[in-house]
Design a protein around this motif. Structure first.
Motif, PDB file in Angstrom:
ATOM      1  N   ALA A  55       0.836  -1.193   0.000  1.00 40.56           N
ATOM      2  CA  ALA A  55       0.000   0.000   0.000  1.00 40.56           C
ATOM      3  C   ALA A  55       0.873   1.246   0.000  1.00 40.56           C
ATOM      4  CB  ALA A  55      -0.907   0.000   1.221  1.00 40.56           C
ATOM      5  N   ALA A  56       0.386   2.290  -0.636  1.00 42.15           N
ATOM      6  CA  ALA A  56       1.145   3.532  -0.730  1.00 42.15           C
ATOM      7  C   ALA A  56       1.311   4.195   0.634  1.00 42.15           C
ATOM      8  CB  ALA A  56       0.460   4.493  -1.695  1.00 42.15           C
ATOM      9  N   ASN A  57       0.373   3.968   1.533  1.00 39.03           N
ATOM     10  CA  ASN A  57       0.445   4.604   2.853  1.00 39.03           C
ATOM     11  C   ASN A  57       0.856   3.621   3.941  1.00 39.03           C
ATOM     12  OD1 ASN A  57      -1.832   3.085   2.892  1.00 39.03           O
ATOM     13  ND2 ASN A  57      -3.163   4.647   3.756  1.00 39.03           N
ATOM     14  N   ASP A  58       1.495   2.529   3.580  1.00 38.60           N
ATOM     15  CA  ASP A  58       1.892   1.522   4.563  1.00 38.60           C
ATOM     16  C   ASP A  58       3.140   1.998   5.298  1.00 38.60           C
ATOM     17  OD1 ASP A  58       2.174  -0.728   6.064  1.00 38.60           O
ATOM     18  OD2 ASP A  58       2.911  -1.980   4.437  1.00 38.60           O
ATOM     19  N   ASN A  59       3.021   2.170   6.595  1.00 40.91           N
ATOM     20  CA  ASN A  59       4.180   2.601   7.376  1.00 40.91           C
ATOM     21  C   ASN A  59       4.618   1.512   8.352  1.00 40.91           C
ATOM     22  OD1 ASN A  59       1.877   2.953   8.795  1.00 40.91           O
ATOM     23  ND2 ASN A  59       2.327   5.021   9.507  1.00 40.91           N
ATOM     24  N   GLU A  60       4.593   0.281   7.847  1.00 42.65           N
ATOM     25  CA  GLU A  60       5.194  -0.848   8.554  1.00 42.65           C
ATOM     26  C   GLU A  60       4.635  -1.095   9.944  1.00 42.65           C
ATOM     27  OE1 GLU A  60       7.271  -2.823   6.916  1.00 42.65           O
ATOM     28  OE2 GLU A  60       7.280  -1.474   5.200  1.00 42.65           O
ATOM     29  N   GLY A  61       3.399  -1.527  10.016  1.00 42.25           N
ATOM     30  CA  GLY A  61       2.883  -1.956  11.303  1.00 42.25           C
ATOM     31  C   GLY A  61       1.672  -1.175  11.755  1.00 42.25           C
ATOM     32  N   ALA A  62       1.068  -1.679  12.812  1.00 45.90           N
ATOM     33  CA  ALA A  62      -0.136  -1.049  13.355  1.00 45.90           C
ATOM     34  C   ALA A  62       0.236   0.186  14.160  1.00 45.90           C
ATOM     35  CB  ALA A  62      -0.870  -2.035  14.241  1.00 45.90           C
ATOM     36  N   TRP A  63      -0.640   1.156  14.142  1.00 47.41           N
ATOM     37  CA  TRP A  63      -0.435   2.352  14.936  1.00 47.41           C
ATOM     38  C   TRP A  63      -0.819   2.058  16.380  1.00 47.41           C
ATOM     39  CZ3 TRP A  63      -2.375   7.266  11.985  1.00 47.41           C
ATOM     40  CH2 TRP A  63      -1.675   7.391  10.804  1.00 47.41           C
ATOM     41  N   PRO A  64      -0.200   2.737  17.328  1.00 54.12           N
ATOM     42  CA  PRO A  64      -0.561   2.510  18.728  1.00 54.12           C
ATOM     43  C   PRO A  64      -1.947   3.100  19.019  1.00 54.12           C
ATOM     44  CG  PRO A  64       0.986   4.312  18.569  1.00 54.12           C
ATOM     45  CD  PRO A  64       0.877   3.709  17.185  1.00 54.12           C
ATOM     46  N   LEU A  65      -2.612   2.537  20.015  1.00 51.40           N
ATOM     47  CA  LEU A  65      -3.914   3.028  20.427  1.00 51.40           C
ATOM     48  C   LEU A  65      -3.714   4.289  21.252  1.00 51.40           C
ATOM     49  CD1 LEU A  65      -6.960   2.640  20.594  1.00 51.40           C
ATOM     50  CD2 LEU A  65      -6.575   1.281  22.652  1.00 51.40           C
ATOM     51  N   LEU A  66      -4.309   5.390  20.803  1.00 49.81           N
ATOM     52  CA  LEU A  66      -4.210   6.649  21.535  1.00 49.81           C
ATOM     53  C   LEU A  66      -5.531   6.887  22.258  1.00 49.81           C
ATOM     54  CD1 LEU A  66      -2.526   8.829  18.786  1.00 49.81           C
ATOM     55  CD2 LEU A  66      -1.446   7.677  20.707  1.00 49.81           C
ATOM     56  N   PRO A  67      -5.502   7.048  23.556  1.00 49.67           N
ATOM     57  CA  PRO A  67      -6.748   7.248  24.296  1.00 49.67           C
ATOM     58  C   PRO A  67      -7.311   8.652  24.033  1.00 49.67           C
ATOM     59  CG  PRO A  67      -4.883   7.431  25.760  1.00 49.67           C
ATOM     60  CD  PRO A  67      -4.336   7.015  24.419  1.00 49.67           C
ATOM     61  N   PHE A  68      -8.639   8.769  24.162  1.00 50.77           N
ATOM     62  CA  PHE A  68      -9.268  10.078  24.047  1.00 50.77           C
ATOM     63  C   PHE A  68      -8.912  10.915  25.263  1.00 50.77           C
ATOM     64  CE2 PHE A  68     -12.248   7.791  21.261  1.00 50.77           C
ATOM     65  CZ  PHE A  68     -12.249   8.656  20.177  1.00 50.77           C
ATOM     66  N   PRO A  69      -8.825  12.224  25.092  1.00 50.77           N
ATOM     67  CA  PRO A  69      -8.633  13.094  26.270  1.00 50.77           C
ATOM     68  C   PRO A  69      -9.834  13.000  27.201  1.00 50.77           C
ATOM     69  CG  PRO A  69      -8.150  14.283  24.230  1.00 50.77           C
ATOM     70  CD  PRO A  69      -8.763  12.966  23.842  1.00 50.77           C
ATOM     71  N   ASP A  70      -9.662  13.411  28.433  1.00 55.98           N
ATOM     72  CA  ASP A  70     -10.749  13.355  29.402  1.00 55.98           C
ATOM     73  C   ASP A  70     -11.946  14.170  28.907  1.00 55.98           C
ATOM     74  OD1 ASP A  70      -9.313  11.785  31.123  1.00 55.98           O
ATOM     75  OD2 ASP A  70      -8.527  13.477  32.302  1.00 55.98           O
ATOM     76  N   GLY A  71     -13.118  13.566  28.985  1.00 54.12           N
ATOM     77  CA  GLY A  71     -14.340  14.236  28.578  1.00 54.12           C
ATOM     78  C   GLY A  71     -14.694  14.020  27.112  1.00 54.12           C
ATOM     79  N   TRP A  72     -13.862  13.357  26.353  1.00 50.69           N
ATOM     80  CA  TRP A  72     -14.138  13.087  24.933  1.00 50.69           C
ATOM     81  C   TRP A  72     -14.696  11.676  24.804  1.00 50.69           C
ATOM     82  CZ3 TRP A  72     -10.815  15.342  20.547  1.00 50.69           C
ATOM     83  CH2 TRP A  72     -10.528  16.667  20.816  1.00 50.69           C
ATOM     84  N   TYR A  73     -15.647  11.509  23.890  1.00 48.70           N
ATOM     85  CA  TYR A  73     -16.273  10.215  23.661  1.00 48.70           C
ATOM     86  C   TYR A  73     -16.409   9.985  22.172  1.00 48.70           C
ATOM     87  CZ  TYR A  73     -17.452  10.723  28.563  1.00 48.70           C
ATOM     88  OH  TYR A  73     -17.377  10.904  29.920  1.00 48.70           O
ATOM     89  N   ALA A  74     -16.515   8.725  21.769  1.00 49.30           N
ATOM     90  CA  ALA A  74     -16.716   8.378  20.372  1.00 49.30           C
ATOM     91  C   ALA A  74     -17.939   7.494  20.250  1.00 49.30           C
ATOM     92  CB  ALA A  74     -15.494   7.650  19.817  1.00 49.30           C
ATOM     93  N   ALA A  75     -18.631   7.618  19.126  1.00 51.08           N
ATOM     94  CA  ALA A  75     -19.788   6.772  18.862  1.00 51.08           C
ATOM     95  C   ALA A  75     -19.804   6.445  17.377  1.00 51.08           C
ATOM     96  CB  ALA A  75     -21.065   7.474  19.270  1.00 51.08           C
ATOM     97  N   CYS A  76     -20.268   5.247  17.073  1.00 58.21           N
ATOM     98  CA  CYS A  76     -20.376   4.851  15.664  1.00 58.21           C
ATOM     99  C   CYS A  76     -21.823   4.746  15.265  1.00 58.21           C
ATOM    100  CB  CYS A  76     -19.688   3.518  15.429  1.00 58.21           C
ATOM    101  SG  CYS A  76     -17.929   3.604  15.660  1.00 58.21           S
TER     102      CYS A  76
END
Length: 64
Positions: A43-64
């Motif tokens: 892939a053109a954007n392959d940077n060799e491996g999975a990215w680390p999981l970055l936690p959301f800052p306090d008070g931030w939430y995600a929904a799908c």
């Protein structure tokens, strides 16, 4: 566009596809490609491996 106009458009396209005058000319200089399942393209954007999981800052939430 009304349904009647749309149906006329579909009929025109169908007639053009069936009509031999509109058939594409065969290409003379066609080189067949040999596809290999062993060689997976990189892939053109392959940077060799999975990215680390970055936690959301306090008070931030995600929904799908």
């Amino acid at each position: 566009m009304s349904e009647a106009e749309f149906n006329l458009l579909l009929d025109a396209v169908r007639d053009a596809m069936i009509n031999e005058d509109f058939a594409p000319e065969p290409e003379e200089n066609v080189v067949p490609r040999s596809w290999s399942y062993a060689a997976t393209p990189k892939a053109a954007n392959d940077n060799e491996g999975a990215w680390p999981l970055l936690p959301f800052p306090d008070g931030w939430y995600a929904a799908c």
